[in-house]
Design a protein around this motif. Sequence first.
Motif, PDB file in Angstrom:
ATOM      1  N   ASN A  51       1.298  55.821   6.725  1.00 39.85           N
ATOM      2  CA  ASN A  51       0.151  55.236   7.179  1.00 39.85           C
ATOM      3  C   ASN A  51       0.117  55.538   8.907  1.00 39.85           C
ATOM      4  O   ASN A  51      -0.469  54.705   9.641  1.00 39.85           O
ATOM      5  CB  ASN A  51       0.404  53.653   7.179  1.00 39.85           C
ATOM      6  N   GLY A  52       0.407  56.554   9.108  1.00 38.33           N
ATOM      7  CA  GLY A  52       0.397  56.932  10.576  1.00 38.33           C
ATOM      8  C   GLY A  52       1.498  56.729  11.634  1.00 38.33           C
ATOM      9  O   GLY A  52       1.540  57.101  12.635  1.00 38.33           O
TER      10      GLY A  52
ATOM     11  N   PRO B  68      12.193  51.762  12.008  1.00 40.15           N
ATOM     12  CA  PRO B  68      11.988  52.304  10.411  1.00 40.15           C
ATOM     13  C   PRO B  68      10.460  52.740  10.134  1.00 40.15           C
ATOM     14  O   PRO B  68       9.976  53.409   9.622  1.00 40.15           O
ATOM     15  CB  PRO B  68      12.693  51.601   9.363  1.00 40.15           C
ATOM     16  N   THR B  69       9.761  51.423  10.749  1.00 37.11           N
ATOM     17  CA  THR B  69       8.440  51.681  10.381  1.00 37.11           C
ATOM     18  C   THR B  69       7.606  51.825  11.891  1.00 37.11           C
ATOM     19  O   THR B  69       6.827  50.798  12.448  1.00 37.11           O
ATOM     20  CB  THR B  69       7.674  50.173   9.741  1.00 37.11           C
TER      21      THR B  69
ATOM     22  N   ASP C 166       6.281  54.794  21.176  1.00 41.16           N
ATOM     23  CA  ASP C 166       7.254  53.857  21.677  1.00 41.16           C
ATOM     24  C   ASP C 166       8.522  54.997  21.926  1.00 41.16           C
ATOM     25  O   ASP C 166       9.010  55.470  20.743  1.00 41.16           O
ATOM     26  CB  ASP C 166       7.550  52.894  20.718  1.00 41.16           C
ATOM     27  N   GLY C 167       9.094  55.052  23.052  1.00 44.01           N
ATOM     28  CA  GLY C 167      10.023  56.260  23.439  1.00 44.01           C
ATOM     29  C   GLY C 167       9.452  57.306  23.581  1.00 44.01           C
ATOM     30  O   GLY C 167       9.542  58.019  24.582  1.00 44.01           O
ATOM     31  N   ALA C 168       8.782  57.976  22.501  1.00 47.59           N
ATOM     32  CA  ALA C 168       8.175  59.295  22.803  1.00 47.59           C
ATOM     33  C   ALA C 168       7.489  59.625  23.892  1.00 47.59           C
ATOM     34  O   ALA C 168       7.653  60.614  24.661  1.00 47.59           O
ATOM     35  CB  ALA C 168       7.546  59.760  21.369  1.00 47.59           C
TER      36      ALA C 168
ATOM     37  N   GLU D  35       3.391  50.632  12.274  1.00 39.97           N
ATOM     38  CA  GLU D  35       2.889  51.937  12.431  1.00 39.97           C
ATOM     39  C   GLU D  35       1.425  52.171  12.937  1.00 39.97           C
ATOM     40  O   GLU D  35       0.823  53.232  13.039  1.00 39.97           O
ATOM     41  CB  GLU D  35       2.454  52.373  10.952  1.00 39.97           C
ATOM     42  N   ALA D  36       0.734  51.092  13.134  1.00 41.43           N
ATOM     43  CA  ALA D  36      -0.578  50.744  13.963  1.00 41.43           C
ATOM     44  C   ALA D  36      -0.540  51.249  15.300  1.00 41.43           C
ATOM     45  O   ALA D  36      -1.672  51.462  15.783  1.00 41.43           O
ATOM     46  CB  ALA D  36      -1.387  49.529  13.440  1.00 41.43           C
TER      47      ALA D  36
END
Length: 412
Positions: free
Chosen positions: A27-28, A89-90, A95-97, A386-387
């Motif tokens: 889901n992305g 995990p989802t 975030d972070g990257a 994931e969104a």
Amino acid sequence: MTTLIPIDQGRLWKRHMAMAQIGALPNGGVNRPALSQGDAQSRSLLARWAEELGFSVETDPIGNLFIHRPGTDETLPPVMAGSHLDTQPTGGKFDGAFGVLAAFEALQAIHEAGIATRHPIEVVSWTNEEGSRFQPGCSGSSAFTGAVPLEQHLEAVDRDGITARDALAAVLSTERGMPMRPLGFPVAAFLECHIEQGPKLEEAGVPVGIVTGIQGSRWFAIEVQGDEAHAGTTPRRNRRDALSAAISMVAALERLMFDEEDRVRFTVGRFEVSPGSPNTIPGRVFFTIDFRHPEASTLKRLGDQVDAVCRAHVGPCSVTITETFHSLPADFDANVIAAMRKAADLVGVRTLDLPSGALHDAKFLQEVCPSGMIFVPCEKGISHNEAENAKPEDLASGARVLAEALAILANS
Ligand code: HGY
Ligand code: MN
Ligand code: MN
Ligand code: MN
């Protein structure tokens, strides 16, 4: 008119999309647990990009990754920027990257512009910021600064019984020959870019946030022990029902943590019942508490009651309560904030001052060197989901302010 450091928005976005391929979810989103194969792949992708530009790449005993660009005076401590590559995990793509890739983009743009800086500049990717696989989080930054002993982090065990020590050894074995630094060294200043993970910047229509400080957090692991027994034959007087005790504890903790101004952030993120059979009375429940507050006094007052509140609801069971993380609120450094304001003026972007509701590696760095954070908006403030989404132009604005602030601090 000053020439700005040439941040390349397209290149920055492309690197995010390439990084998000590692651990990509249907889901992305992204699932790249700390010290997993995926984490190893993300590190080697970053190291490859760095080596292609001639930067040196080194690691340390907790697996932090450092990319070094020399200054004119190599005896000076580096000015550093970075964040983390591990995800929830989802989790999401940013975030972070974003903090690692914005720092890398700033380093490359400074390099390509031929800008000499007195201090060396380093990009860092901190190990296990999320604390989702191995608790507590912020392993790399808190071990680097000495806030949490290295051994405590290496002894952490994941749900499959794998220790962080073994997981780290597996990751480092894929990076044969990468030079190993000692743990911890002087840093002149640290900057972290991050998506806000909240709605304020987007609602205000402002592309860059100057982060004033970070609220405090305390994490607890609670294990309730009862007796497994037959659901149909065991009368109440003989039951030691771990679930019944655990839900009374959570309900009582919710009451303790409730406040009218909605400033306490209380979360039970993990709640595991065993054996998990419909007709066996649960013999064991494990659950976690994460709670946060901007005031040290309230963090202490509420956190110090967790033990008593749980014990008051244990009933015929037994309970073990372990505090696994305790991070006090912190304000960021005034000079670093001033450098970020000057950088934002140079770039010509509007900024908004705001505190961070999320914990970040910068909080630990602030304990040992002047530190600061730059936020950019994320769509509807959604994160740890994931969104999670962000706009290329906002990421580029954050990276531009970061690059100018790095150049200011590395020449101060
Ligand atoms: O939990 C936190 O605040 C961080 O985003 N890992
Ligand atoms: Mn993060
Ligand atoms: Mn996170
Ligand atoms: Mn963070």
